[in-house]
Design an enzyme around this catalytic site. Structure first.
Site, PDB file in Angstrom:
ATOM      1  CG  ASP A   4      -2.124   0.820   1.128  1.00  0.00           C
ATOM      2  OD1 ASP A   4      -2.171   1.668   0.219  1.00  0.00           O
ATOM      3  OD2 ASP A   4      -3.051   0.638   1.928  1.00  0.00           O
ATOM      4  CG  ASP A   5      -0.387   4.791   0.519  1.00  0.00           C
ATOM      5  OD1 ASP A   5      -1.287   4.307  -0.168  1.00  0.00           O
ATOM      6  OD2 ASP A   5      -0.581   5.706   1.343  1.00  0.00           O
ATOM      7  CB  CYS A  43      -6.526   2.506  -1.143  1.00  0.00           C
ATOM      8  SG  CYS A  43      -5.056   3.121  -0.298  1.00  0.00           S
ATOM      9  CG  HIS A  97     -10.242   0.905   0.506  1.00  0.00           C
ATOM     10  ND1 HIS A  97      -9.013   1.334   0.940  1.00  0.00           N
ATOM     11  CD2 HIS A  97     -11.153   1.755   1.052  1.00  0.00           C
ATOM     12  CE1 HIS A  97      -9.162   2.406   1.697  1.00  0.00           C
ATOM     13  NE2 HIS A  97     -10.440   2.678   1.784  1.00  0.00           N
ATOM     14  CG  ASP A 303      -2.455   0.854  -3.302  1.00  0.00           C
ATOM     15  OD1 ASP A 303      -1.329   1.351  -3.137  1.00  0.00           O
ATOM     16  OD2 ASP A 303      -3.329   0.850  -2.411  1.00  0.00           O
ATOM     17  CG  HIS A 304      -1.839   4.627  -4.800  1.00  0.00           C
ATOM     18  ND1 HIS A 304      -1.075   5.092  -3.757  1.00  0.00           N
ATOM     19  CD2 HIS A 304      -2.978   4.157  -4.245  1.00  0.00           C
ATOM     20  CE1 HIS A 304      -1.722   4.917  -2.622  1.00  0.00           C
ATOM     21  NE2 HIS A 304      -2.872   4.332  -2.894  1.00  0.00           N
TER      22      HIS A 304
END
Length: 510
Positions: A4-5, A43, A97, A303-304
């Site tokens: 994540d992130d 997310c 999420h 995810d990003h």
């Protein structure tokens, strides 16, 4: 393996500071994608796109507060497709999420009963009692003042924590323990192939990690953002006031983040990256020890991306390279010797993961998929590939940090002055084009990354065929950090890129 992130702040991606030996090792054995892009830099929408193989505009999911099945009750998800073909499907950690477990995707529970009795992660995400109390007090104050709306990110506690505790005191270490036990049990049973989703919550805020990972870094030499200003001539609606960070205790609610705090924040982010890296290493070691590594595909994605002070902002939720570009790497038993440890510059998208895994496993590709299997790149990473990758984000400057239009209660908090400041900047740039209803509720930024350019068209979603409200163009050949919008200097190129982008909104991505 989902993270994540995580921006490409890894040794294998050229970071001069990140300590990530396990992800670096995976990259050295597999294929690393230098130019992989998410479909929306937040997310919920990103994960929905990955797991369904469909773009945000197709699923309708463009913020964090809607579940996949609410808008797509019959869509066939990636794990569902494997489950329909005889696989055990199970997840540990964050795959969809938070709040969206999507039970239809999974046919097996993790092996909770294999963990020692009483093992559980720390309360409210913090290990230190002082920080637990800060978060509890913040929640009490915010809910008393704003009611239920406070649950949408107004009471989060401190932004970071360094505690001398074991890895499984925090959620990712706990989930790694659980994933390893689940893996062992499935291998011991041995009657079915498996699809195991292993999801890390960090380095998402809050940046909490055991002290030993903080100690990997020399605080005083951690570099700060080289370009802390927004792009010259860029869309004022395209950059937000870092709401996600500012809701944390101890973070200024307006104004700049000073250098010492910025360095501490980046230190805490890096500590979480190394913490996650260690858990990924444990998981890969467990797979090796299980005896099934030679019949298992490993794919790792984030995810990003993430801004760490670049362009003057923190967190994700933009259409720029920093927020949309992600780490992506894959290892397969059949990976050719020529491709092992290689990297490809091919433009790929995260929604390509679904068709790729089905392709590699010999499963049928559902008709609704909008991505492209990148299996051929495993044989020849240098071959010609997609002409562009596409991302989108609605009005970042005028959205809550979950991507939702700003609720009235949010305007009553310390966000009020920030929003007035942001709105004044947008109004000054847009003049008579400014319209609150349009900019808050209907404006979507569509980004297209080609081999050379990043092109962003800000469009009214009520009439996608109309001319964009604003356009941005960044030339990565001479400006890889996207410091200057050169759209006004290149009208013919803008027209060509807009035509290609418009085609993508209704047609093929080839």
């Amino acid at each position: 393996m989902a993270v994540d992130d995580l921006r490409p702040e890894l040794g294998c991606y050229g970071s001069e500071v990140a300590v990530t030996p396990n992800m670096d090792r995976l990259a050295s054995e597999g294929l690393l994608f230098e130019r992989a892009y998410c479909q929306q830099a937040i997310c919920g929408p990103s994960r929905a796109s990955i797991m369904t193989g469909a773009r945000p505009d197709t699923t309708g999911i463009t913020h964090n507060y809607v579940k996949i099945r609410e808008l797509n009750p019959d869509i066939l998800t990636l794990p569902q497709q494997f489950g329909a073909n005889g696989y055990d499907t199970v997840f540990c950690g964050k795959i969809y999420h938070h709040g969206d477990m999507d039970p239809q995707s999974w046919n097996r529970e993790p092996s909770f009963d294999k963990l020692p009795t009483g093992v559980a992660p720390s309360k409210d995400g913090f290990a230190l009692e002082a920080n637990q109390k800060i978060k509890a007090a913040s929640r009490k104050e915010m809910f008393a003042k704003y009611g239920e709306v406070a649950k949408y990110g107004l009471a989060m506690g401190p932004a970071y924590e360094c505690a001398d505790v074991p890895d499984n005191t925090y959620i990712d270490g706990y989930h790694t323990d659980l994933a390893i036990e689940t893996l062992k049990e499935m291998v011991q049973e041995g009657d079915k192939p498996f699809f195991l989703g292993f999801g890390m919550n960090k380095p998402h805020l809050n940046w909490v990690a055991p002290k030993k990972y903080w100690d990997l870094y020399d605080h005083d030499v951690i570099p700060l953002a080289a370009h802390p200003e927004g792009p010259e001539g860029g869309a004022m609606v395209g950059l937000h006031p870092s709401f996600e960070l500012r809701v944390r205790d101890g973070i200024p609610k307006s104004g700049a983040i000073d250098d010492e705090m910025a360095r501490t924040l980046k230190h805490s982010y890096l500590a979480c990256v190394s913490y996650v890296d260690a858990q990924i290493g444990r998981m890969i070691d467990a797979l090796n020890e299980s005896g099934v590594r030679d019949n298992t595909i490993i794919i790792l994605w984030s995810d990003h991306g993430f801004h760490l002070g670049e362009m003057g902002i923190w967190c994700k939720a933009t259409n720029y390279e920093l927020a949309t570009r992600v780490p992506l790497m894959i290892w397969t038993p059949e990976l050719s010797a020529v491709s092992q440890g290689q990297r490809t510059d091919a433009l790929v998208e995260l929604l390509d993961i679904y068709p790729t895994l089905c392709d590699l496993a010999g499963l049928e590709l559902p008709e609704h998929l909008e991505g492209t299997s990148f299996k051929p790149l495993l044989e020849d990473p240098t071959q010609a590939w997609k002409a562009a990758a596409f991302s989108q984000f609605p009005s970042p400057a005028l959205r809550e940090w979950g991507g939702f239009p700003i609720r009235p209660a949010m305007r009553e908090t310390y966000f009020g002055p920030l929003l007035m400041e942001v709105e004044d900047e947008i109004k000054a740039q847009m003049g008579e084009t400014w319209d609150r209803e349009l900019f808050e509720n209907h404006l979507m930024g569509y980004a297209m990354r080609t081999d050379r350019y990043r092109f962003i068209a800000w469009k009214d979603t009520q009439d996608l065929g109309a001319d964009p409200v604003f356009v941005e163009l960044y030339d990565h050949e001479i400006d890889p950090t996207e410091t200057k919008n050169v759209a006004d200097d290149n009208p013919q190129l803008v027209a060509q890129l807009l035509q290609r982008l418009n085609h993508n909104l209704v047609g093929s991505t080839k």
